[in-house]
Design an enzyme around this catalytic site. Structure first.
Site, mmCIF file in Angstrom:
data_model
loop_
_atom_site.group_PDB
_atom_site.id
_atom_site.type_symbol
_atom_site.label_atom_id
_atom_site.label_comp_id
_atom_site.label_asym_id
_atom_site.label_seq_id
_atom_site.Cartn_x
_atom_site.Cartn_y
_atom_site.Cartn_z
ATOM 1 N N LEU A 78 37.163 -7.972 17.445
ATOM 2 C CA LEU A 78 36.164 -7.121 16.816
ATOM 3 C C LEU A 78 36.865 -5.883 16.277
ATOM 4 O O LEU A 78 37.849 -5.420 16.872
ATOM 5 C CB LEU A 78 35.095 -6.681 17.828
ATOM 6 C CG LEU A 78 34.141 -7.731 18.401
ATOM 7 C CD1 LEU A 78 33.232 -7.072 19.431
ATOM 8 C CD2 LEU A 78 33.318 -8.390 17.306
ATOM 9 N N ASP A 79 36.366 -5.348 15.176
ATOM 10 C CA ASP A 79 36.894 -4.068 14.692
ATOM 11 C C ASP A 79 36.734 -3.004 15.771
ATOM 12 O O ASP A 79 35.801 -3.056 16.580
ATOM 13 C CB ASP A 79 36.143 -3.610 13.441
ATOM 14 C CG ASP A 79 36.428 -4.479 12.230
ATOM 15 O OD1 ASP A 79 37.400 -5.245 12.261
ATOM 16 O OD2 ASP A 79 35.663 -4.381 11.246
ATOM 17 N N ARG A 80 37.624 -2.048 15.735
ATOM 18 C CA ARG A 80 37.565 -0.952 16.708
ATOM 19 C C ARG A 80 36.209 -0.246 16.677
ATOM 20 O O ARG A 80 35.659 0.141 17.712
ATOM 21 C CB ARG A 80 38.686 0.042 16.408
ATOM 22 C CG ARG A 80 38.770 1.207 17.378
ATOM 23 C CD ARG A 80 39.972 2.081 17.037
ATOM 24 N NE ARG A 80 40.091 3.182 17.983
ATOM 25 C CZ ARG A 80 41.074 4.072 17.964
ATOM 26 N NH1 ARG A 80 42.030 3.966 17.058
ATOM 27 N NH2 ARG A 80 41.108 5.043 18.846
ATOM 28 N N ARG A 137 31.365 -5.701 6.478
ATOM 29 C CA ARG A 137 31.447 -4.389 5.821
ATOM 30 C C ARG A 137 31.688 -4.536 4.317
ATOM 31 O O ARG A 137 31.052 -3.849 3.498
ATOM 32 C CB ARG A 137 32.557 -3.569 6.470
ATOM 33 C CG ARG A 137 32.353 -3.407 7.966
ATOM 34 C CD ARG A 137 33.611 -2.995 8.697
ATOM 35 N NE ARG A 137 33.955 -1.608 8.451
ATOM 36 C CZ ARG A 137 34.963 -0.983 9.080
ATOM 37 N NH1 ARG A 137 35.702 -1.626 9.965
ATOM 38 N NH2 ARG A 137 35.220 0.281 8.817
ATOM 39 N N THR A 184 33.322 -1.457 15.925
ATOM 40 C CA THR A 184 32.197 -2.351 16.213
ATOM 41 C C THR A 184 32.005 -2.492 17.717
ATOM 42 O O THR A 184 32.974 -2.663 18.459
ATOM 43 C CB THR A 184 32.445 -3.741 15.596
ATOM 44 O OG1 THR A 184 32.705 -3.592 14.203
ATOM 45 C CG2 THR A 184 31.250 -4.658 15.794
#
Length: 322
Positions: free
Chosen positions: A139-141, A241, A143
Site C-alpha cells: 500500500l502507498d505510505r 490516484r 494509504t
C-alpha cells in the site's frame, strides 16, 4: 560510533518452509542492519557457503541446504534504524499461514528510500519468534487499510500468484473533489511509471503504459465532493490516484496528484492532514486451504470526522447529499 560484539560463524539448515527464496534475500533478513552492498561482498569473496561451496546471490535455497554465515559486525545505530518502536499494529485476521493488518496512514510498508523502517520491520519486532513475515502486496505510505502478510513461504508464493492473476478482490474508499455522476464506471487508462528530476517516483496516463483497470462506484455525492468505492482489477503503482485525477476528480489530501490549493484549505479549515484513501475490504480464497476469506476495516477516525465535516458544510450550504 558504538559497535556490537561480532557474532560467531553460524550454520543454518534450510527447511521446507525456508526453501525457494533467493540467497541474497535470505541473508538480508538474517543479517538485519547490514547493507546489501556488504552482503554482496561477502558472497563474492566466498565467505558465505552453501553445503561447503560458493553460491551466487540469485541461488534459490533448497530444503536440506546448510548455509555458512560469517561473523559480521553491525553498528548499534544501524540496528536502531531497523528496529522500530510504536503501538502494536492492529491485526484483523490471522491463521497459521498469513495475517492481515489494518495499516495506519503515514507509515511505509517497509524501510528504504529515506524511510528507516516500515510495517514489516515493526511487525517483525512485535513478533521476534516468527520464522517468516513477508509482504504479499503493498500500500502507498499515505494509504490506510488492509495489508496481507504471509507467515509461510508456500502461502507467500501462492498469494503473489493470486495478486498477479487478479484473484484477490481489493476494494477502497476514497473522497474526491468534484461531483461524480456515474453509479458505476470502468477506468482503463494505461499507466506509465517514471521518475522526476529529483528522483521521485511518479505515474501518468500514457498510451504505451501498462494496462490498468479500476472500477469506480458512487457511494455519496455532494455539490463539490464525492465519496467513491474503487475496486482494483490490476495493481499498478498509484493506480487509483492517477486514474481519478486524470478523470478530473483528484483525491482529497493527495500531495502528489491532487488539488494542492484545495488540500491546503481543507487542512486548515477541516483538519484533513492526510490523503482520503482507505483499503477497506479484501476477499480471496485462502492460499493453502482454498477456503473463502473476507476481511474489512472501517474508515479511520480522522476520515470519519472529515466526512461529518463535509456533510455539515454541504448540507448547510447546498442541502441534502445524494
Amino acid at each position: 560510533m558504538s559497535q556490537s560484539k561480532a557474532p560467531e560463524v553460524r550454520h543454518v539448515e534450510i527447511d521446507a518452509e525456508m526453501a525457494g527464496q533467493r540467497l541474497d534475500n535470505f541473508l538480508a533478513r538474517e543479517l538485519k542492519g547490514v547493507p546489501k552492498s556488504h552482503i554482496y561482498r561477502l558472497l563474492r569473496s566466498g565467505q558465505v557457503r552453501i553445503n561447503g561451496k560458493r553460491a551466487g546471490q540469485t541461488y534459490r535455497l533448497s530444503a536440506g541446504d546448510t548455509i555458512r554465515i560469517p561473523p559480521v559486525r553491525v553498528s548499534q545505530s544501524a540496528v536502531g534504524r531497523v528496529v522500530p518502536h510504536g503501538k502494536p499494529l492492529p491485526v484483523v485476521y490471522e491463521d497459521d499461514a498469513l495475517l492481515v493488518i489494518d495499516k495506519p496512514a503515514g507509515m511505509a510498508v517497509h524501510g528504504g528510500s529515506g524511510v528507516s523502517f516500515g510495517v514489516i520491520e515493526q511487525l517483525r519486532r512485535q513478533r521476534p519468534d516468527a520464522r517468516l513475515l513477508e509482504l504479499a502486496h503493498r500500500l502507498d505510505r499515505e494509504t490506510s487499510g488492509l495489508l496481507i502478510v504471509a507467515k509461510k513461504r508456500s502461502a507467500l508464493a501462492a498469494l503473489h500468484d493470486m495478486m498477479r492473476e487478479g484473484r484477490v478482490d481489493k476494494h477502497y474508499i476514497t473522497m474526491v473533489a468534484g461531483r461524480w455522476m456515474h453509479p458505476r464506471q470502468h477506468l482503463r487508462d494505461p499507466l506509465y511509471k517514471y521518475q522526476t528530476a529529483d528522483g521521485e517516483r511518479r505515474v501518468r496516463v500514457q498510451a504505451d503504459g501498462k494496462a490498468a483497470h479500476s472500477i469506480v462506484t458512487l457511494r455519496r455525492r455532494w455539490q463539490t465532493m464525492s465519496e467513491l468505492g474503487v475496486e482494483l482489477k490490476t495493481g499498478r503503482t498509484h493506480q487509483i490516484r492517477v486514474h481519478l485525477t486524470h478523470a478530473g476528480f483528484p483525491l482529497l489530501g493527495d500531495d502528489k496528484y491532487g488539488d494542492f490549493a484545495l488540500n491546503k484549505t481543507l487542512a486548515k479549515t477541516a483538519g484533513l492532514q492526510r490523503m482520503f484513501l482507505h483499503a477497506a475490504r479484501l476477499a480471496f480464497h485462502h492460499p493453502l486451504s482454498g477456503e473463502p476469506v473476507a476481511v474489512e476495516a472501517e474508515l479511520p477516525a480522522e476520515l470519519l470526522a472529515f466526512r461529518r465535516w463535509v456533510e455539515q458544510q454541504e448540507e448547510r450550504d447546498f442541502g441534502e447529499a445524494l
